[in-house]
Write a protein that holds these residues in place. Structure first.
Motif, PDB file in Angstrom:
ATOM      1  N   ALA A 235      -1.996 101.170  77.682  1.00 55.14           N
ATOM      2  CA  ALA A 235      -2.315  99.865  76.808  1.00 55.14           C
ATOM      3  C   ALA A 235      -3.015  98.219  78.104  1.00 55.14           C
ATOM      4  O   ALA A 235      -2.465  98.579  78.907  1.00 55.14           O
ATOM      5  N   LEU A 276      -4.755  99.727  68.528  1.00 54.84           N
ATOM      6  CA  LEU A 276      -3.191  99.738  68.305  1.00 54.84           C
ATOM      7  C   LEU A 276      -2.191  98.486  67.326  1.00 54.84           C
ATOM      8  O   LEU A 276      -3.402  97.445  66.835  1.00 54.84           O
ATOM      9  N   HIS A 344       1.650 103.207  68.964  1.00 53.83           N
ATOM     10  CA  HIS A 344       1.480 104.966  70.115  1.00 53.83           C
ATOM     11  C   HIS A 344       2.807 104.748  71.510  1.00 53.83           C
ATOM     12  O   HIS A 344       2.518 103.565  72.349  1.00 53.83           O
ATOM     13  N   GLY A 347       1.437 102.414  74.673  1.00 51.92           N
ATOM     14  CA  GLY A 347       1.124 100.495  74.564  1.00 51.92           C
ATOM     15  C   GLY A 347       2.804  99.565  73.859  1.00 51.92           C
ATOM     16  O   GLY A 347       2.447  99.199  73.906  1.00 51.92           O
TER      17      GLY A 347
END
Length: 522
Positions: A235, A276, A344, A347
């Motif tokens: 991320a 995200l 996710h 991230g």
């Protein structure tokens, strides 16, 4: 819980003839367990509602439940002693009844031994001998020895990126749950003892070979599971900011750890940007100061309903991640780190450092006054603040005046419109730690009001009064001046009239000379 036997993955239901509605259900009739593990035998039952006694329907009362062991395969023959008896206080510690006398009859067997290789049967008894219920079949436990454990990963890929998360599960072909295991990394024992090993916010240091074994049976050591963590980050854009990285707190006080974060916006997944969303926030405690080490359980978890009440999350899932610790204890002498979880695994983010809390005990409080002068006059105001060298805010304290407890419990004591009765010696201490009692603060209130402390309303009134007075005097002077001018003119006219009306007194004539007479003749 033990894994279900694939050949018997069905529920087993028996009805008692003559007792309508009475049932016992075993979700599985056969299971296996590794020696040293824990096996759980799920069981539910429906107690009898009524039975016929001489043509009369009588409601029975369930008074006793028992579990016993039978050496007959899946057939129950009542044997004593029971492995569990609700009427007995001398239960075998390895057998724990997880049920009740209503609907649940689950039994748990800890530290499974070879002698547990048998059939276990449930029996219920009511307050009438005609309707005691002994089921004819039970749950067969097959005990296996020295079966190697195996590691199952939550990720199909053994190569993971920095910042990702993975969970390793230690299981066997026979038993998957409720195992007490020992985890190893490169041959060194880890502190985690549960069947699952969660590795969050992976770094290169997490790379290595992982193995596991039943704690009570090291012959079950698994084959190595290789894990490799690369330096690539997932991320982008996430940050965690602590306004200060160290603070101190007095035992019994409240400490607030300010924290802000920038949530990650997206993650690069094979060249594609995936947006995200923050779905979870946590705070962890680490005793390696200012070095983040993921420990469990967390002190706060937004997904949990069993957070410790002393730890309160004052933040949100947007930008604020502030944590408050109430009634600080010596065990809070550690570093605290914030972690954000997204939708996710690439991230998830935890800052590498945290906030170090230094807990001190018995530090004397001190009183700070809003005025440098300890002598006051009536009607004045003053605020006293109870503080310490370490903690200034969020204190729950006890205030005293001449040794007598006051009702105020906040860190500040506001004394408004002082009177002579407010004079005295003031002290304070943390409510939960009287060792912190401060030195006395002397306050003296005298009669009268200081001129240099006249309030704003009084000043405004004085100015308004002065303005009115000046205006009145000015108007009076103008009016008086006009009247004086008018009277001055009238006076001049009257004077003229008086001059005409008033004759001068007779004056005798002087004898004329010859020249005057000749001049008059001409």
């Amino acid at each position: 819980m033990a894994v279900w036997d694939k050949n018997t993955l069905w529920g087993f239901l028996l009805l008692l003839t003559g007792a309508v509605g009475q049932t016992v259900i075993y979700p599985l009739t056969s299971t296996c367990a590794v020696r040293g593990s824990t096996a759980t035998l799920p069981c539910t039952f429906t107690p009898l509602k009524t039975f016929s006694d001489g043509g009369r329907e009588v409601p029975p009362e369930l008074i006793r439940v028992v579990w016993y062991q039978s050496q007959q395969h899946q057939l129950c023959q009542l044997n004593k002693p029971f492995v569990y008896d609700s009427d007995s206080k001398n239960h075998k510690q390895r057998f724990e009844y997880l049920g009740d006398k209503k609907t649940n009859c689950t039994l748990q067997i800890r530290d499974v031994q070879q002698r547990d290789h048998a059939t276990f049967c449930f029996r219920m008894e009511v307050d009438h001998t005609k309707v005691h219920f002994n089921i004819s079949r039970g749950v067969t436990v097959r005990v296996v020895d020295s079966t190697k454990m195996r590691i199952i990963s939550s990720s199909d890929d053994k190569k993971l990126s920095r910042g990702e998360t993975v969970t390793l599960l230690c299981a066997s072909v026979c038993t998957f749950h409720q195992l007490e295991v020992t985890w190893f990394k490169d041959g060194h024992a880890l502190s985690e003892t549960g069947p699952s090993l969660e590795l969050d916010f992976l770094t290169a240091e997490d790379s290595g070979n992982y193995t596991c074994a039943l704690k009570a049976n090291m012959e079950t050591l698994s084959e190595p599971y290789s894990l490799q963590v690369t330096g690539e980050t997932g991320a982008v854009g996430q940050t965690v900011n602590y306004p200060f990285t160290s603070t101190c707190a007095v035992t019994g006080s409240t400490a607030t750890l300010p924290c802000t974060f920038t949530p990650p916006k997206s993650v690069d997944q094979r060249g594609r940007e995936v947006p995200l969303k923050i779905v979870r926030v946590l705070w962890y405690q680490s005793h390696c100061y200012q070095l983040y080490q993921l420990t469990k359980p967390s002190v706060y978890d937004s997904d949990s309903t069993n957070n410790k009440p002393r730890y309160q999350y004052l933040g949100d899932m947007k930008t604020n991640c502030t944590l408050q610790i109430r009634d600080v204890q010596q065990r809070d002498n550690a570093s605290f780190s914030f972690r954000m979880g997204v939708n996710h695994r690439g991230g998830h983010f935890t800052n590498g450092t945290g906030v170090t809390v230094r807990v001190t005990d018995g530090i004397q409080m001190r009183i700070i006054s809003s005025s440098d002068d300890n002598k006051f006059r009536k009607k004045e105001n003053v605020t006293l603040l109870c503080a310490s060298v370490c903690t200034f805010h969020h204190l729950e304290v006890t205030w005293f005046k001449d040794g007598c407890i006051l009702s105020e419990t906040g860190s500040s004591l506001q004394l408004s419109s002082l009177t002579v009765e407010d004079s005295g010696n003031y002290t304070c201490a943390l409510k939960t730690n009287m060792k912190t009692l401060s030195e006395p603060h002397s306050l003296q209130v005298e009669a009268g009001v200081k001129l240099d402390k006249v309030d704003n309303l009084t000043v405004a009134r004085l100015l308004l009064f002065s303005a009115h007075t000046v205006l009145i005097l000015f108007l009076a002077s103008v009016i008086l001046k006009g009247r004086v001018v008018c009277r001055s003119g009238e006076g001049q006219q009257q004077t003229a009239e008086r001059l005409v009306a008033v004759q001068p007194p007779d004056v005798p004539e002087e004898p004329r000379t010859n020249e005057e007479e000749r001049g008059q003749a001409v």
